[in-house]
Enzyme design. Structure first.
Site, PDB file in Angstrom:
ATOM      1  N   CYS A 111       0.805  -1.236   0.000  1.00 32.20           N
ATOM      2  CA  CYS A 111       0.000   0.000   0.000  1.00 32.20           C
ATOM      3  C   CYS A 111       0.830   1.274   0.000  1.00 32.20           C
ATOM      4  CB  CYS A 111      -0.916   0.028   1.214  1.00 32.20           C
ATOM      5  SG  CYS A 111      -2.053  -1.334   1.226  1.00 32.20           S
ATOM      6  N   HIS A 249      -3.183   7.057   4.246  1.00 31.45           N
ATOM      7  CA  HIS A 249      -3.650   5.802   3.666  1.00 31.45           C
ATOM      8  C   HIS A 249      -4.969   5.438   4.336  1.00 31.45           C
ATOM      9  CE1 HIS A 249      -3.773   2.033   1.757  1.00 31.45           C
ATOM     10  NE2 HIS A 249      -3.591   1.327   2.854  1.00 31.45           N
ATOM     11  N   ASN A 279     -10.190   0.565   0.552  1.00 33.70           N
ATOM     12  CA  ASN A 279      -8.727   0.629   0.525  1.00 33.70           C
ATOM     13  C   ASN A 279      -8.248   0.247  -0.874  1.00 33.70           C
ATOM     14  OD1 ASN A 279      -5.995   0.241   0.810  1.00 33.70           O
ATOM     15  ND2 ASN A 279      -6.139  -1.241   2.490  1.00 33.70           N
TER      16      ASN A 279
HETATM   17  N1  ACO Z   1     -18.522  -9.427   7.972  1.00 36.83           N
HETATM   18  C1  ACO Z   1     -19.048  -9.883   9.112  1.00 36.83           C
HETATM   19  N2  ACO Z   1     -18.302 -10.346  10.141  1.00 36.83           N
HETATM   20  C2  ACO Z   1     -16.965 -10.357   9.964  1.00 36.83           C
HETATM   21  C3  ACO Z   1     -16.351  -9.906   8.774  1.00 36.83           C
HETATM   22  C4  ACO Z   1     -17.200  -9.431   7.758  1.00 36.83           C
HETATM   23  N3  ACO Z   1     -16.728  -8.965   6.597  1.00 36.83           N
HETATM   24  N4  ACO Z   1     -15.016 -10.017   8.909  1.00 36.83           N
HETATM   25  C5  ACO Z   1     -14.793 -10.541  10.121  1.00 36.83           C
HETATM   26  N5  ACO Z   1     -15.971 -10.741  10.762  1.00 36.83           N
HETATM   27  C6  ACO Z   1     -16.194 -11.261  12.098  1.00 36.83           C
HETATM   28  C7  ACO Z   1     -15.022 -12.015  12.629  1.00 36.83           C
HETATM   29  O1  ACO Z   1     -15.068 -13.349  12.173  1.00 36.83           O
HETATM   30  C8  ACO Z   1     -15.221 -11.911  14.128  1.00 36.83           C
HETATM   31  O2  ACO Z   1     -16.171 -12.889  14.519  1.00 36.83           O
HETATM   32  P1  ACO Z   1     -15.997 -13.693  15.904  1.00 36.83           P
HETATM   33  O3  ACO Z   1     -16.016 -12.643  16.979  1.00 36.83           O
HETATM   34  O4  ACO Z   1     -17.184 -14.606  15.907  1.00 36.83           O
HETATM   35  O5  ACO Z   1     -14.675 -14.381  15.792  1.00 36.83           O
HETATM   36  C9  ACO Z   1     -15.863 -10.552  14.294  1.00 36.83           C
HETATM   37  O6  ACO Z   1     -16.367 -10.166  13.003  1.00 36.83           O
HETATM   38  C10 ACO Z   1     -14.944  -9.456  14.791  1.00 36.83           C
HETATM   39  O7  ACO Z   1     -13.734  -9.496  14.083  1.00 36.83           O
HETATM   40  P2  ACO Z   1     -12.555  -8.541  14.506  1.00 36.83           P
HETATM   41  O8  ACO Z   1     -11.330  -8.980  13.788  1.00 36.83           O
HETATM   42  O9  ACO Z   1     -12.490  -8.406  15.995  1.00 36.83           O
HETATM   43  O10 ACO Z   1     -13.044  -7.142  13.941  1.00 36.83           O
HETATM   44  P3  ACO Z   1     -12.311  -5.769  14.036  1.00 36.83           P
HETATM   45  O11 ACO Z   1     -13.160  -4.810  14.748  1.00 36.83           O
HETATM   46  O12 ACO Z   1     -10.869  -5.888  14.465  1.00 36.83           O
HETATM   47  O13 ACO Z   1     -12.287  -5.309  12.498  1.00 36.83           O
HETATM   48  C11 ACO Z   1     -10.832  -5.270  10.600  1.00 36.83           C
HETATM   49  C12 ACO Z   1     -11.631  -6.131  11.553  1.00 36.83           C
HETATM   50  C13 ACO Z   1     -11.801  -4.354   9.868  1.00 36.83           C
HETATM   51  C14 ACO Z   1     -10.116  -6.168   9.592  1.00 36.83           C
HETATM   52  C15 ACO Z   1      -9.817  -4.429  11.403  1.00 36.83           C
HETATM   53  O14 ACO Z   1      -9.082  -5.220  12.269  1.00 36.83           O
HETATM   54  C16 ACO Z   1      -8.875  -3.688  10.489  1.00 36.83           C
HETATM   55  O15 ACO Z   1      -9.250  -2.748   9.836  1.00 36.83           O
HETATM   56  N6  ACO Z   1      -7.605  -4.115  10.422  1.00 36.83           N
HETATM   57  C17 ACO Z   1      -6.622  -3.527   9.559  1.00 36.83           C
HETATM   58  C18 ACO Z   1      -7.111  -3.415   8.142  1.00 36.83           C
HETATM   59  C19 ACO Z   1      -6.036  -3.727   7.191  1.00 36.83           C
HETATM   60  O16 ACO Z   1      -5.065  -4.304   7.572  1.00 36.83           O
HETATM   61  N7  ACO Z   1      -6.228  -3.408   5.932  1.00 36.83           N
HETATM   62  C20 ACO Z   1      -5.253  -3.723   4.939  1.00 36.83           C
HETATM   63  C21 ACO Z   1      -4.020  -3.000   5.236  1.00 36.83           C
HETATM   64  S1  ACO Z   1      -2.724  -3.495   4.264  1.00 36.83           S
HETATM   65  C22 ACO Z   1      -2.865  -2.640   2.973  1.00 36.83           C
HETATM   66  O17 ACO Z   1      -3.422  -1.561   3.016  1.00 36.83           O
HETATM   67  C23 ACO Z   1      -2.343  -3.311   1.734  1.00 36.83           C
END
Ligand code: ACO
Length: 381
Positions: A111, A249, A279
């Site tokens: 990214c 970003h 993203n």
């Molecule tokens: N829809 C519904 N539920 C989902 C989804 C979805 N798309 N994705 C995950 N869940 C569920 C999970 O399975 C989990 O369920 P569980 O509690 O039964 O296990 C629950 O939702 C919560 O998941 P978390 O991982 O705790 O959710 P969080 O609030 O951390 O959000 C996210 C997840 C959006 C991925 C966040 O951690 C984030 O933004 N991380 C960084 C994003 C990132 O890295 N982007 C790419 C960067 S690299 C680049 O730019 C190339």
């Protein structure tokens, strides 16, 4: 002293819009989950390849700068979704633009590719190696997406934007940049199936498996982007309150809010596109930069801070002083071909290609099947 002034800018967003509701037609997800966890409502899906998107964005940036393609010294193609390893994608843009005398190189730091490319080109201008450069950030992530994995499929979109840098004796353009990489965490964001390291390892060509530890990336991204922002401001002798606009970003609205807090910049000074484009990896910052100028949020002399992170985990922050011109010198007539399919139809076509036999993981070699469940740590390719 020579500076690398930013004299041209242009973007190219594919027209097909994929909504959160579209995603929930084939994934176990909801608009409510995606909106509240990420801030995203929609993203674009490209009907053309990344070189074509990049070429249209580049033609617009060159027209904006009043620079003829034949005068371009260097094309930097920042992307992690280039069309082929050999030849590189920058050469595809060179030939499509008719920029015959330009050098052409790809930069892949995920990214942060556009911003690493910006630093490289600006350094070459400052050293006198070149007089100008076209720097592109472009991604067609949709083709390499694992559309069966809701953890990642909801987060990304396609797009492109480009800027022109030119030598100047005015103190403007890229004033400073800080680059780094949290490489101990390189395994927490990895796409298997792209690149030759994964050949002969049980993953069919065109099939990708995403290793993605969202929470860990979240924490490390906030830490790295905040530290890089503080460092680049200190290096340039600029106080946080002097920054006119932050163009970060955009991987997640909550990450951006946390970085703004740590960098002591109010959210009113942060430019957001995450809600409409998701993203777009390397294309995210340049597209936002172009839209910030087009909407009047960047003005003559504005100080712009651009923090970012990506797979690697690479991270960086750049400080830019906008020049005296905020209007394009000219417009390009270059357009994408029309798109006759909806975004959902485009995605379903990719899913069909990826999934000729129902995308059964049992079709993979046993070791690969175990790895997809996180039960084995993959060896380095
Ligand atoms: N829809 C519904 N539920 C989902 C989804 C979805 N798309 N994705 C995950 N869940 C569920 C999970 O399975 C989990 O369920 P569980 O509690 O039964 O296990 C629950 O939702 C919560 O998941 P978390 O991982 O705790 O959710 P969080 O609030 O951390 O959000 C996210 C997840 C959006 C991925 C966040 O951690 C984030 O933004 N991380 C960084 C994003 C990132 O890295 N982007 C790419 C960067 S690299 C680049 O730019 C190339």
């Amino acid at each position: 002293m020579t500076y690398a002034a930013l004299t041209g800018w242009g973007k190219c967003l594919p027209p097909a819009i994929l909504s959160n509701d579209d995603l929930s037609t084939f994934l176990d997800t909801t608009d409510e989950w995606i909106s509240t966890r990420t801030g995203m409502k929609a993203r674009r899906i490209s009907h053309v390849g990344s070189i074509e998107l990049a070429t249209v964005a580049s033609a617009r940036a060159l027209a904006c700068a009043g620079l003829d393609p034949g005068e371009v010294d260097l094309i930097v193609y920042g992307s992690c979704s280039g069309e082929e390893q050999i030849p590189n994608s920058a050469s595809g843009v060179q030939v499509a633009l008719g920029a015959r005398r330009a050098g052409a190189m790809d930069v892949n730091t995920a990214c942060t590719s556009f911003l690493y490319g910006l630093t490289s080109a600006a350094g070459m201008i400052r050293s006198g190696t070149i007089r100008n450069a076209l720097v592109v950030g472009v991604e067609v992530i949709s083709l390499g997406m694992d559309w069966s994995n809701r953890n990642v499929a909801v987060l990304f979109g396609d797009g492109a934007a480009a800027v022109v840098l030119q030598a100047s004796d005015q103190e403007e353009g890229l004033l400073g940049s800080v680059l780094g990489c949290d490489a101990e965490a390189r395994g927490i964001l990895r796409v298997r199936g792209l690149g030759c390291g994964w050949a002969h390892r049980g993953i069919p060509l065109g099939d990708t498996l995403w290793d993605f530890d969202g929470q860990e990336i979240f924490k490390r991204a906030v830490k790295a982007m905040s530290a890089a922002s503080v460092e680049v401001l200190a290096r340039c002798g600029v106080a946080p309150e002097q920054v006119d606009l932050v163009v970060p970003h955009q991987a997640n609205l909550r990450i951006i809010e946390a970085v703004a807090k740590y960098a002591r910049v109010p959210m009113e000074k942060v430019f957001l596109t995450v809600q409409k484009y998701g993203n777009m990896s390397a294309a995210t910052v340049p597209v936002a930069l172009v839209e910030a100028v087009e909407s009047g949020r960047i003005q003559a002399g504005s100080l712009v801070l651009m923090p970012a992170f990506g797979g690697g985990l690479t991270w960086c922050a750049h400080l830019l002083r906008w020049g005296s011109r905020v209007a394009p010198l000219a417009a390009s007539g270059r357009e994408l071909p029309p798109c006759d399919r909806t975004a959902l139809e485009l995605v379903n076509a990719i899913r069909g290609d990826q999934d000729p036999h129902g995308r059964s993981r049992e079709g993979l070699a046993p070791w690969a099947y175990a790895e997809t469940r996180g039960t084995a740590v993959p060896a380095e390719p």
